[in-house]
Design an enzyme around this catalytic site. Structure first.
Site: not given
Lengths: 412, 64
Positions: A247, A250, A252, A360, A369
């Site tokens: 998780a 992929e 982000s 999430c 990020e």
């Protein structure tokens, strides 16, 4: 069974959920999905295995169904609307995880995983994220033109961060980036995906055993300590580690790539973003881009635990239910003129990270990020542009778990 | 305005801290919500209402 109860014949025409996007508007949800939502917030749709679960497309309806205790995430039950073959075949063998547990089991497991991902802890990582981002951009600028943004920035940044958090040596990144990608890609065979999962699982089991002997300050060491204390067994810890590793890569990564392509396609908005000097305004822009792109394109999947009426339909125990997140984020009731990318829009109520107790776990890491990348890349490289026509971009297919672009050739 | 939270429901998503960081924090050991200011000032009222609205676990209640 669901077909018989609702009178739907196996070949009856209903919307196929995994519909292609419009090549003219590749960032928008599929036109068929939006048209379906215009008719009703909940309707039957067909999925890859021929079954016809309920598709919830309205924003308010999605939030309601995803926080409804009569709806279960237990994917070991017949009728569960799996997103693909691999998940259908794997689900009965998976230990309990944050994905497939309900109620008290879910709370117990999730609380073993939340500590490293709190907003204050993620905020404390901002300088490190900024440093990695600056270094990756330096390396890209020092290299040949055109460059592939995916390999230059989109993949390495989330990978560096999730490795640091988990305590996975970044030196092994070629191995697990490849395998983490395979596990979410629809263009791999079931055998390839299973092999990728097995290889990653073996790698993580080995690492967890090392952390039991030599613990460090990282998530895998936390899990290793919990194995010693009897709170987790090794297969559970491997599964939780694998979830975080995959998780963390992929989604982000897709947001960095797709977000850049989307902004380059909206030069006015990109120019505004470049001028923003306020962290809050950049954070707001990130929420809007999350809304617009909704990377988890196959939605959140559930199964009804009992009979109930919902938005005018009769849901029966055992019926599959899918919250089609891209549709919810383009519901005009919640987001007027949804096709308009507006980085000043108040969009924090989007469902790009899902909704309900399963929302999430890594969302605060992803946010920071993205805030750092979107706030840095286009300022440092103001002439950044696509090195190919938009039509030539290789968008991930409609049945991939994560919407994305496999390569983004850019120049400057 | 009074802020009431349900720690049992909280899933540590951190949304409330995003929305109103002067009013909400997360426990370091597991990320569960901590209320910093039970009676937030009027100028934070909109942010606090938004925090309640975007809590995915519906763990925040506002008593006006």
């Amino acid at each position: 069974m669901a077909e018989a109860e609702t009178g739907l014949a196996p070949d009856e025409q209903v919307y196929f959920y995994q519909d292609d996007r419009d090549a003219e508007c590749p960032f928008a949800p599929p036109p068929g999905l939006r048209a379906l939502h215009d008719k009703a917030p909940v309707s039957r749709a067909r999925i890859w295995d021929g079954s016809t679960p309920w598709l919830v497309t309205g924003h308010a309806a999605q939030r309601a169904i995803l926080s409804d205790p009569r709806v279960s995430s237990n994917d070991k039950q017949a009728g569960f609307p799996y997103p693909n073959h691999v998940m259908a075949e794997g689900a009965p063998h998976h230990p309990l995880t944050i994905f497939n547990a309900d109620g008290a089991d879910h709370t117990r497991i999730r609380r073993m995983m939340t500590r490293p991902f709190t907003r204050p802890r993620m905020e404390a990582l901002r300088p490190q994220i900024q440093q990695f981002t600056d270094e990756l951009i330096d390396q890209m600028l020092a290299g040949p033109k055109p460059a592939d943004l995916v390999t230059a920035v989109s993949l390495p940044l989330p990978s560096l961060m999730i490795c640091a958090l988990l305590g996975v040596p970044y030196a092994d990144h070629d191995f697990f980036q490849e395998h983490a990608q395979w596990a979410t890609r629809s263009d791999k065979t079931v055998e390839q995906q299973n092999a990728a999962n097995a290889a990653l699982g073996g790698y993580l089991a080995n690492l967890l055993q090392k952390k039991m002997e030599e613990p460090a300050e990282d998530v895998l060491s936390d899990f290793a300590a919990r194995i010693k204390d009897g709170d987790l067994n090794l297969p559970e810890a491997v599964m939780l580690s694998m979830i975080l590793l995959i998780a963390g890569h992929e989604t982000s990564s897709s947001m960095i790539t797709l977000g850049t392509a989307l902004l380059l396609d909206n030069p006015g908005q990109l120019a505004n973003l470049r001028e923003i000097d306020d962290t809050k305004a950049v954070a707001n822009a990130v929420e809007e881009i999350l809304r617009y792109l909704t990377v988890p394109q196959l939605g959140q999947r559930r199964i009804a635990a009992e009979d109930f009426e919902f938005e005018g339909v009769e849901i029966k125990a055992g019926d599959g239910i899918i919250a089609a997140l891209p549709a919810g984020n383009w519901d005009p009731e919640a987001f007027p003129d949804p096709e308009k990318l507006d980085l000043t829009r108040k969009a924090s109520h989007h469902v790009a990270f899902g909704w309900g107790i399963h929302q999430c776990l890594g969302q605060q890491l992803a946010r920071i990020e993205l805030q750092v990348v979107y706030g840095t890349l286009y300022r440092r490289v103001p002439t950044l542009r696509l090195a190919v026509d938009r039509d030539e971009l290789d968008f991930r297919p409609a049945d991939a778990l994560a919407f994305g672009i496999s390569e983004l050739p850019v120049t400057w | 305005m009074k802020v009431v939270v349900d720690e049992e429901k909280c899933v540590a998503a951190g949304q409330c801290v995003n929305a109103a960081m002067d009013v909400f924090d997360q426990r370091d050991e597991d990320g569960i919500v901590v209320v910093l200011d039970e009676h937030p000032p009027a100028e934070l009222a909109d942010d606090v209402r938004n925090a309640a609205a975007i809590c995915p676990a519906l763990a925040i209640r506002i008593e006006e």
